[in-house]
Scaffold this motif. Structure first.
Motif, PDB file in Angstrom:
ATOM      1  N   ASP A 101       0.891  -1.157   0.000  1.00 49.22           N
ATOM      2  CA  ASP A 101       0.000   0.000   0.000  1.00 49.22           C
ATOM      3  C   ASP A 101       0.927   1.204   0.000  1.00 49.22           C
ATOM      4  OD1 ASP A 101      -1.634   2.157   0.538  1.00 49.22           O
ATOM      5  OD2 ASP A 101      -2.816   1.137   2.076  1.00 49.22           O
ATOM      6  N   ASN A 154       0.073   4.542   2.033  1.00 51.04           N
ATOM      7  CA  ASN A 154       0.195   4.500   3.495  1.00 51.04           C
ATOM      8  C   ASN A 154       1.519   3.922   3.978  1.00 51.04           C
ATOM      9  OD1 ASN A 154      -2.443   5.547   4.201  1.00 51.04           O
ATOM     10  ND2 ASN A 154      -3.274   3.638   3.359  1.00 51.04           N
ATOM     11  N   VAL A 176       2.851   0.853   3.652  1.00 54.33           N
ATOM     12  CA  VAL A 176       2.571  -0.383   4.383  1.00 54.33           C
ATOM     13  C   VAL A 176       2.767  -1.589   3.464  1.00 54.33           C
ATOM     14  CG1 VAL A 176       0.724  -1.765   5.438  1.00 54.33           C
ATOM     15  CG2 VAL A 176       0.984   0.647   6.044  1.00 54.33           C
ATOM     16  N   ARG A 223       1.183  -4.760   2.812  1.00 54.69           N
ATOM     17  CA  ARG A 223      -0.083  -5.409   3.153  1.00 54.69           C
ATOM     18  C   ARG A 223       0.125  -6.900   3.416  1.00 54.69           C
ATOM     19  NH1 ARG A 223      -4.461  -4.029  -1.170  1.00 54.69           N
ATOM     20  NH2 ARG A 223      -5.665  -5.272   0.279  1.00 54.69           N
ATOM     21  N   LYS A 224       0.964  -7.522   2.572  1.00 57.07           N
ATOM     22  CA  LYS A 224       1.250  -8.945   2.787  1.00 57.07           C
ATOM     23  C   LYS A 224       2.525  -9.316   2.039  1.00 57.07           C
ATOM     24  CE  LYS A 224      -1.137 -13.400   3.026  1.00 57.07           C
ATOM     25  NZ  LYS A 224      -1.209 -13.390   4.484  1.00 57.07           N
ATOM     26  N   GLU A 282       2.678  -8.922   7.527  1.00 58.12           N
ATOM     27  CA  GLU A 282       1.331  -8.537   7.110  1.00 58.12           C
ATOM     28  C   GLU A 282       0.960  -7.221   7.779  1.00 58.12           C
ATOM     29  OE1 GLU A 282      -3.119 -10.582   6.739  1.00 58.12           O
ATOM     30  OE2 GLU A 282      -1.366 -11.761   7.354  1.00 58.12           O
ATOM     31  N   ASN A 283       0.452  -6.269   6.964  1.00 53.21           N
ATOM     32  CA  ASN A 283       0.083  -4.935   7.465  1.00 53.21           C
ATOM     33  C   ASN A 283       1.227  -4.323   8.272  1.00 53.21           C
ATOM     34  OD1 ASN A 283      -2.521  -5.048   6.322  1.00 53.21           O
ATOM     35  ND2 ASN A 283      -3.246  -6.256   8.060  1.00 53.21           N
ATOM     36  N   TYR A 284       2.388  -4.307   7.644  1.00 51.97           N
ATOM     37  CA  TYR A 284       3.600  -3.856   8.333  1.00 51.97           C
ATOM     38  C   TYR A 284       4.019  -2.480   7.824  1.00 51.97           C
ATOM     39  CZ  TYR A 284       8.255  -3.978  10.386  1.00 51.97           C
ATOM     40  OH  TYR A 284       9.373  -3.694  11.114  1.00 51.97           O
ATOM     41  N   SER A 285       4.215  -1.516   8.719  1.00 51.69           N
ATOM     42  CA  SER A 285       4.580  -0.155   8.347  1.00 51.69           C
ATOM     43  C   SER A 285       6.031  -0.080   7.862  1.00 51.69           C
ATOM     44  CB  SER A 285       4.390   0.796   9.527  1.00 51.69           C
ATOM     45  OG  SER A 285       4.879   2.083   9.208  1.00 51.69           O
ATOM     46  N   ASN A 318       6.534  -2.752  -5.248  1.00 49.97           N
ATOM     47  CA  ASN A 318       6.691  -4.208  -5.316  1.00 49.97           C
ATOM     48  C   ASN A 318       7.863  -4.557  -6.229  1.00 49.97           C
ATOM     49  OD1 ASN A 318       5.836  -6.456  -7.496  1.00 49.97           O
ATOM     50  ND2 ASN A 318       5.397  -7.190  -5.441  1.00 49.97           N
ATOM     51  N   ASN A 359      -6.915  -3.837  -6.282  1.00 51.35           N
ATOM     52  CA  ASN A 359      -6.257  -3.742  -4.975  1.00 51.35           C
ATOM     53  C   ASN A 359      -4.733  -3.778  -5.074  1.00 51.35           C
ATOM     54  OD1 ASN A 359      -8.718  -3.805  -3.254  1.00 51.35           O
ATOM     55  ND2 ASN A 359      -8.977  -5.825  -4.202  1.00 51.35           N
ATOM     56  N   LYS A 375      -2.752  -5.759  -6.639  1.00 49.04           N
ATOM     57  CA  LYS A 375      -2.144  -7.088  -6.500  1.00 49.04           C
ATOM     58  C   LYS A 375      -2.330  -7.925  -7.761  1.00 49.04           C
ATOM     59  CE  LYS A 375      -6.195  -8.847  -3.948  1.00 49.04           C
ATOM     60  NZ  LYS A 375      -6.636  -9.528  -2.717  1.00 49.04           N
TER      61      LYS A 375
END
Length: 369
Positions: A153, A156, A158, A160-161, A168-171, A187, A228, A230
């Motif tokens: 993301d 933000n 982040v 996401r995965k 997962e959901n890691y800043s 990515n 999304n 992905k």
């Protein structure tokens, strides 16, 4: 409102001109007029402004056909610099790229990833060492682009995965704070795709064959991320139902059959050296690998009907075996007369890092005023 429109239009013209020069490498004023469709007075004015800003320069004269020789214009390579970094589980891959897109230096070091403050501090020091050894004027640095494995993301900051990092959901904010420069994230598969001009300007699918398998899809030069962000997770499409267990937990994923780890546990230099020396075991492994890869490529072609770039670490060794891969792919493709739509990527391990540097350069071009 009319004044703002004129200012926006003027900015767009200058951005279009410098991007055109970057894509072509060396151009004349007449090239810009004919290809971009701008008037002579407009081109002369924008060229003058870009020269005064130090971003472009005259580098010679074209061959004459009887009239006055046209002046050749090019990007000033060291007027701005971009740094690209690819973070993997076990390595840090860094490149320095000039504003004209030329790779000036690269470095790959063993550096195990872990989501800790200790890692961030050491990461910052490694990057600083690379910058200190390669850049004399830090004011020229546009920023640092970082690629990572996983669904991001970007807005933000982040992850996401990421199966590769088990996150997962890691800043990513702490990683960003470790660097004293503007930072952008992407990515790793999308970043690697940006290293290829064919991907950036046309419709193409980039197949990234590294320790994990990834992909990216571009339509008319615009990357398609999906709803999304992905899309093109080709590594987790099912190739063999009830096949090998993938690291994601599913069975039969493309990643389990087409990642670099399949080839001699990922030591590609040793694998291909033995293959070229006639090692029978490696030949059988490679034959199976190409067969599986050809099915994947055929499916991508059937779905997207586009050029396919085989990149990543394995793609860097593919040139010698490209004709074999094309022949195998044609077994499954009844719509095409040949498989010339398959191409080899330009870069090996530095593709993702280079793509991130190019992303920064492209962003800079869009802001030129």
């Amino acid at each position: 409102m009319a004044k703002q429109f004129r200012e926006d239009t003027t900015k767009a013209i200058k951005s279009r001109i410098i991007e055109y020069i970057s894509d072509r490498g060396e151009v004349t004023r007449n090239d810009i007029i004919q290809e971009c469709g701008f008037s002579l007075p407009t081109v002369l004015q924008k060229i003058k402004e870009l020269k005064e800003s130090g971003l472009i320069a005259e580098v010679g004269q074209s061959e004459s056909s009887g009239g006055r020789k046209a002046k050749i214009i090019s990007i000033v390579r060291d007027s701005r610099l971009a740094i690209g970094i690819n973070i993997t589980n076990h390595h840090l891959e860094m490149v320095l790229v000039g504003l004209d897109g030329v790779l000036l230096n690269k470095e790959r070091i063993r550096f195990h990833f872990e989501p800790t403050y200790t890692y961030y501090e050491q990461f910052g020091r490694k990057v600083e060492e690379f910058v200190s050894g390669n850049v004399t004027d830090r004011e020229k640095i546009l920023g640092i682009g970082i690629s990572l494995p996983g669904v991001l993301d970007n807005g933000n900051r982040v992850i996401r995965k990421s199966h590769a990092f088990q996150l997962e959901n890691y800043s990513l904010m702490d990683l960003e704070k470790a660097l004293p420069y503007p930072v952008v994230f992407e990515n790793d598969g999308n970043a690697a795709a940006l290293s290829e001009k064919r991907f950036r300007t046309g419709t193409a699918f980039y197949l990234s064959l590294n320790a994990t398998v990834g992909g990216a899809f571009s339509v008319n030069g615009k990357p398609y991320g999906g709803v999304n962000n992905k899309s093109s997770e080709i590594g987790h499409m099912i190739l063999f139902p009830e096949g090998k267990t993938c690291y994601c937990g599913k069975k039969g994923c493309v990643d389990s059959y087409c990642s670099a780890k399949v080839l001699g546990d990922g030591n590609l230099q040793e694998f291909f050296s033995l293959l070229e020396d006639g090692n029978e075991e490696n030949r059988l492994i490679w034959d199976r690998y190409l067969e599986n890869l050809s099915v994947v490529i055929s499916n991508i072609r059937m779905l997207n009907d586009c050029e396919i770039i085989v990149g990543g670490h394995v793609g860097g060794y593919m040139e010698k075996y490209l004709s074999s891969l094309r022949l195998l792919t044609m077994q499954y493709d009844y719509l095409d007369q040949d498989a010339l739509f398959i191409h080899c990527g330009k870069y090996r391990w530095e593709a993702s890092a280079y793509g991130m540097a190019f992303k920064l350069i492209h962003q800079f071009f869009s802001t030129v005023v």
